[in-house]
Motif scaffolding. Structure first.
Motif, PDB file in Angstrom:
ATOM      1  N   TYR A 138       0.855  -1.196   0.000  1.00 47.21           N
ATOM      2  CA  TYR A 138       0.000   0.000   0.000  1.00 47.21           C
ATOM      3  C   TYR A 138       0.887   1.241   0.000  1.00 47.21           C
ATOM      4  O   TYR A 138       2.030   1.215   0.473  1.00 47.21           O
ATOM      5  CB  TYR A 138      -0.900   0.035   1.242  1.00 47.21           C
ATOM      6  N   PHE A 139       0.339   2.333  -0.509  1.00 50.64           N
ATOM      7  CA  PHE A 139       1.009   3.631  -0.459  1.00 50.64           C
ATOM      8  C   PHE A 139       0.047   4.637   0.152  1.00 50.64           C
ATOM      9  O   PHE A 139      -1.134   4.686  -0.197  1.00 50.64           O
ATOM     10  CB  PHE A 139       1.406   4.105  -1.866  1.00 50.64           C
ATOM     11  N   GLY A 140       0.554   5.460   1.094  1.00 48.65           N
ATOM     12  CA  GLY A 140      -0.331   6.411   1.756  1.00 48.65           C
ATOM     13  C   GLY A 140       0.373   7.694   2.141  1.00 48.65           C
ATOM     14  O   GLY A 140       1.592   7.843   2.009  1.00 48.65           O
ATOM     15  N   SER A 141      -0.425   8.629   2.612  1.00 49.64           N
ATOM     16  CA  SER A 141       0.061   9.894   3.162  1.00 49.64           C
ATOM     17  C   SER A 141      -0.860  10.243   4.320  1.00 49.64           C
ATOM     18  O   SER A 141      -1.654   9.416   4.768  1.00 49.64           O
ATOM     19  CB  SER A 141       0.052  10.987   2.087  1.00 49.64           C
ATOM     20  N   MET A 142      -0.793  11.480   4.803  1.00 55.63           N
ATOM     21  CA  MET A 142      -1.635  11.874   5.923  1.00 55.63           C
ATOM     22  C   MET A 142      -3.096  12.071   5.514  1.00 55.63           C
ATOM     23  O   MET A 142      -3.974  12.171   6.359  1.00 55.63           O
ATOM     24  CB  MET A 142      -1.094  13.155   6.568  1.00 55.63           C
ATOM     25  N   ASP A 143      -3.363  12.119   4.203  1.00 58.95           N
ATOM     26  CA  ASP A 143      -4.742  12.338   3.762  1.00 58.95           C
ATOM     27  C   ASP A 143      -5.207  11.366   2.679  1.00 58.95           C
ATOM     28  O   ASP A 143      -6.315  11.489   2.179  1.00 58.95           O
ATOM     29  CB  ASP A 143      -4.915  13.786   3.253  1.00 58.95           C
ATOM     30  N   SER A 144      -4.365  10.392   2.314  1.00 56.48           N
ATOM     31  CA  SER A 144      -4.770   9.426   1.294  1.00 56.48           C
ATOM     32  C   SER A 144      -4.139   8.071   1.585  1.00 56.48           C
ATOM     33  O   SER A 144      -3.112   7.976   2.271  1.00 56.48           O
ATOM     34  CB  SER A 144      -4.366   9.914  -0.103  1.00 56.48           C
ATOM     35  N   PHE A 145      -4.766   7.014   1.045  1.00 55.69           N
ATOM     36  CA  PHE A 145      -4.266   5.659   1.271  1.00 55.69           C
ATOM     37  C   PHE A 145      -4.826   4.770   0.165  1.00 55.69           C
ATOM     38  O   PHE A 145      -6.028   4.785  -0.097  1.00 55.69           O
ATOM     39  CB  PHE A 145      -4.712   5.136   2.642  1.00 55.69           C
ATOM     40  N   ARG A 146      -3.935   4.028  -0.513  1.00 56.78           N
ATOM     41  CA  ARG A 146      -4.424   3.206  -1.615  1.00 56.78           C
ATOM     42  C   ARG A 146      -3.632   1.904  -1.724  1.00 56.78           C
ATOM     43  O   ARG A 146      -2.445   1.836  -1.387  1.00 56.78           O
ATOM     44  CB  ARG A 146      -4.348   3.960  -2.938  1.00 56.78           C
ATOM     45  N   PHE A 147      -4.328   0.882  -2.190  1.00 55.12           N
ATOM     46  CA  PHE A 147      -3.703  -0.399  -2.490  1.00 55.12           C
ATOM     47  C   PHE A 147      -2.865  -0.267  -3.756  1.00 55.12           C
ATOM     48  O   PHE A 147      -3.282   0.362  -4.725  1.00 55.12           O
ATOM     49  CB  PHE A 147      -4.793  -1.457  -2.680  1.00 55.12           C
ATOM     50  N   VAL A 148      -1.669  -0.871  -3.740  1.00 52.31           N
ATOM     51  CA  VAL A 148      -0.782  -0.797  -4.904  1.00 52.31           C
ATOM     52  C   VAL A 148      -0.684  -2.136  -5.625  1.00 52.31           C
ATOM     53  O   VAL A 148      -0.899  -2.233  -6.830  1.00 52.31           O
ATOM     54  CB  VAL A 148       0.626  -0.326  -4.495  1.00 52.31           C
ATOM     55  N   ASP A 149      -0.398  -3.212  -4.881  1.00 50.92           N
ATOM     56  CA  ASP A 149      -0.165  -4.501  -5.529  1.00 50.92           C
ATOM     57  C   ASP A 149      -0.168  -5.590  -4.466  1.00 50.92           C
ATOM     58  O   ASP A 149      -0.084  -5.310  -3.257  1.00 50.92           O
ATOM     59  CB  ASP A 149       1.184  -4.481  -6.267  1.00 50.92           C
ATOM     60  N   SER A 150      -0.242  -6.839  -4.914  1.00 46.93           N
ATOM     61  CA  SER A 150      -0.125  -7.972  -3.996  1.00 46.93           C
ATOM     62  C   SER A 150       0.410  -9.169  -4.745  1.00 46.93           C
ATOM     63  O   SER A 150       0.381  -9.227  -5.988  1.00 46.93           O
ATOM     64  CB  SER A 150      -1.482  -8.311  -3.362  1.00 46.93           C
ATOM     65  N   ILE A 151       0.911 -10.126  -3.995  1.00 48.21           N
ATOM     66  CA  ILE A 151       1.384 -11.382  -4.572  1.00 48.21           C
ATOM     67  C   ILE A 151       0.997 -12.502  -3.614  1.00 48.21           C
ATOM     68  O   ILE A 151       1.038 -12.331  -2.381  1.00 48.21           O
ATOM     69  CB  ILE A 151       2.915 -11.346  -4.805  1.00 48.21           C
ATOM     70  N   SER A 152       0.566 -13.607  -4.156  1.00 50.80           N
ATOM     71  CA  SER A 152       0.120 -14.730  -3.325  1.00 50.80           C
ATOM     72  C   SER A 152       0.951 -15.956  -3.645  1.00 50.80           C
ATOM     73  O   SER A 152       1.681 -16.009  -4.648  1.00 50.80           O
ATOM     74  CB  SER A 152      -1.360 -15.026  -3.573  1.00 50.80           C
ATOM     75  N   ALA A 153       0.802 -16.987  -2.798  1.00 46.48           N
ATOM     76  CA  ALA A 153       1.567 -18.210  -2.997  1.00 46.48           C
ATOM     77  C   ALA A 153       1.232 -18.842  -4.341  1.00 46.48           C
ATOM     78  O   ALA A 153       2.080 -19.471  -4.981  1.00 46.48           O
ATOM     79  CB  ALA A 153       1.278 -19.181  -1.865  1.00 46.48           C
ATOM     80  N   GLY A 154       0.010 -18.676  -4.795  1.00 46.10           N
ATOM     81  CA  GLY A 154      -0.394 -19.249  -6.073  1.00 46.10           C
ATOM     82  C   GLY A 154       0.315 -18.637  -7.252  1.00 46.10           C
ATOM     83  O   GLY A 154       0.356 -19.226  -8.340  1.00 46.10           O
ATOM     84  N   ASP A 155       0.894 -17.448  -7.058  1.00 49.30           N
ATOM     85  CA  ASP A 155       1.625 -16.790  -8.146  1.00 49.30           C
ATOM     86  C   ASP A 155       3.058 -17.279  -8.260  1.00 49.30           C
ATOM     87  O   ASP A 155       3.765 -16.907  -9.197  1.00 49.30           O
ATOM     88  CB  ASP A 155       1.657 -15.271  -7.917  1.00 49.30           C
ATOM     89  N   LEU A 156       3.477 -18.106  -7.283  1.00 44.33           N
ATOM     90  CA  LEU A 156       4.887 -18.470  -7.194  1.00 44.33           C
ATOM     91  C   LEU A 156       5.106 -19.962  -7.440  1.00 44.33           C
ATOM     92  O   LEU A 156       4.181 -20.733  -7.675  1.00 44.33           O
ATOM     93  CB  LEU A 156       5.432 -18.086  -5.812  1.00 44.33           C
ATOM     94  N   SER A 157       6.342 -20.367  -7.349  1.00 46.02           N
ATOM     95  CA  SER A 157       6.711 -21.763  -7.540  1.00 46.02           C
ATOM     96  C   SER A 157       6.064 -22.635  -6.478  1.00 46.02           C
ATOM     97  O   SER A 157       5.768 -22.189  -5.366  1.00 46.02           O
ATOM     98  CB  SER A 157       8.237 -21.894  -7.471  1.00 46.02           C
ATOM     99  N   LEU A 158       5.858 -23.911  -6.777  1.00 46.52           N
ATOM    100  CA  LEU A 158       5.269 -24.831  -5.812  1.00 46.52           C
ATOM    101  C   LEU A 158       6.261 -25.245  -4.734  1.00 46.52           C
ATOM    102  O   LEU A 158       5.887 -25.744  -3.691  1.00 46.52           O
ATOM    103  CB  LEU A 158       4.759 -26.088  -6.533  1.00 46.52           C
TER     104      LEU A 158
END
Length: 365
Positions: A138-158
């Motif tokens: 996430y990226f935020g400041s004192m007056d804003s906050f937003r989701f940027v990206d995510s990664i899960s185990a399913g996106d990676l090697s087994l």
């Protein structure tokens, strides 16, 4: 890539030459009230621009503000106060989350003291939330906050070892891409063993801080954001306190420049390292950008006049110096302006009082 607030506002902070209109509206959550304020601004603007523009030219210049008056739905999306910035080929409406007064200024640059005060109070941050099967950024400041990206185990090697290595690689690359132009504080939250493991392999060069999840009755992103903002607000207060203390000791050691005419000459020479000005007073006039000479006027005479304090602050910022906006009772002896020059810095850095202040901040901050 995330952009620092100062970089995002650079066009406003450094714009000069030609006619600039700046207006600030006080947002009390009443769209009708904002429309009335905008109507007052337009009335003042037509009057201020009359000596500088023919009637048709004035209409074209103020057309974006007139359009905003007729279609003010944009105001409904804005939670803070509002800044309007207009030149012949530029118009910007900005949410300004600091106190402002209803005002309209026409000059050869924008009126930016409220923007500088905003920069002074604001702090930007990155938050990485580690969960067992995923990582969220996430990226935020004192007056804003937003989701940027995510990664899960399913996106990676087994293979588990590859998962952790791939996730660490993704994390470092993603952070590096986001922070090419700024280094906000990076906060890490989640399972302590995971946070510790990732911290050991971090390639981030900015400040990194882990959050103690034991303090949360309910662990969620909203609570994390609230806690981060409290921490950064306290940090901003300490930073301001240190700077005010530095000016106080510099004043007592006769290492400041307090005469506005001398300060102006030093500014155009690029010699001012730190400047502090009040936001409770305007001193109208013009500055010769070549010599630093000042023509001071008892009030705002015309479209070429501006607040000299505002202009000096703009110039110092554009040269890479530091500018502090403060109340007069926070400035030594209640002066409207003080400057520390580059050649004064060595004395201040050796101040035992400032070293002690920094040690206390490091220990208890």
């Amino acid at each position: 890539m995330v952009t620092s607030k100062q970089a995002a506002l650079r066009q406003l902070l450094e714009s000069e030459h030609g006619i600039h209109l700046t207006a600030y509206l006080v947002n009390r959550g009443d769209p009708a009230g904002l429309n009335l304020q905008l109507a007052d601004v337009l009335k003042d603007a037509y009057e201020w621009l009359e000596p500088a523009m023919a009637t048709d030219e004035r209409r074209r210049f103020l057309e974006p503000l007139e359009s905003l008056l007729l279609n003010s739905r944009m105001f409904e999306q804005m939670t803070g106060n509002i800044g309007l910035f207009r030149t012949r080929d530029f118009f910007r409406v900005l949410n300004v989350p600091v106190d402002v007064e209803l005002s309209c200024q026409v000059a050869t640059s924008f009126h930016v003291k409220p923007l500088i005060r905003w920069l002074q109070a604001d702090r930007e941050f990155l938050l990485v939330d580690f969960e067992r099967e995923s990582t969220h950024l996430y990226f935020g400041s004192m007056d804003s906050f937003r989701f940027v990206d995510s990664i899960s185990a399913g996106d990676l090697s087994l293979v588990q070892a590859d998962r952790e290595g791939d996730r660490q690689k993704w994390f470092n690359e993603r952070i590096r891409d986001l922070t090419r132009s700024t280094l906000p504080t990076l906060f890490l939250a989640g399972d302590k063993s995971e946070v510790d493991s990732f911290t050991r392999h971090l390639s981030y060069t900015g400040k990194v801080q882990s959050l103690d999840l034991d303090q949360f009755e309910q662990y969620n992103v909203a609570n994390l954001c609230t806690t981060i903002r409290k921490l950064l607000k306290a940090e901003a207060k300490l930073t301001l306190g240190r700077t005010l203390l530095e000016f106080k000791f510099a004043e007592e050691a006769n290492r400041t420049r307090k005469n506005i005419f001398q300060i102006s000459k030093a500014v155009v020479q690029g010699r001012v390292r730190k400047l502090i000005v009040t936001d409770e007073l305007s001193i109208f006039g013009t500055i010769d950008k070549r010599t630093g000479g000042i023509a001071m006027h008892p009030y705002d005479l015309n479209h070429e006049d501006d607040c000299i304090l505002d202009d000096l602050a703009q110039m110092v910022l554009s040269q890479g110096g530091d500018v502090i906006i403060a109340k007069r009772d926070e400035i030594p002896k209640g002066r409207p302006i003080l400057a520390i020059l580059d050649d004064d810095g060595s004395v201040l850095e050796k101040s035992e009082y400032l070293k002690a202040f920094d040690m206390l901040q490091e220990r208890f901050g």
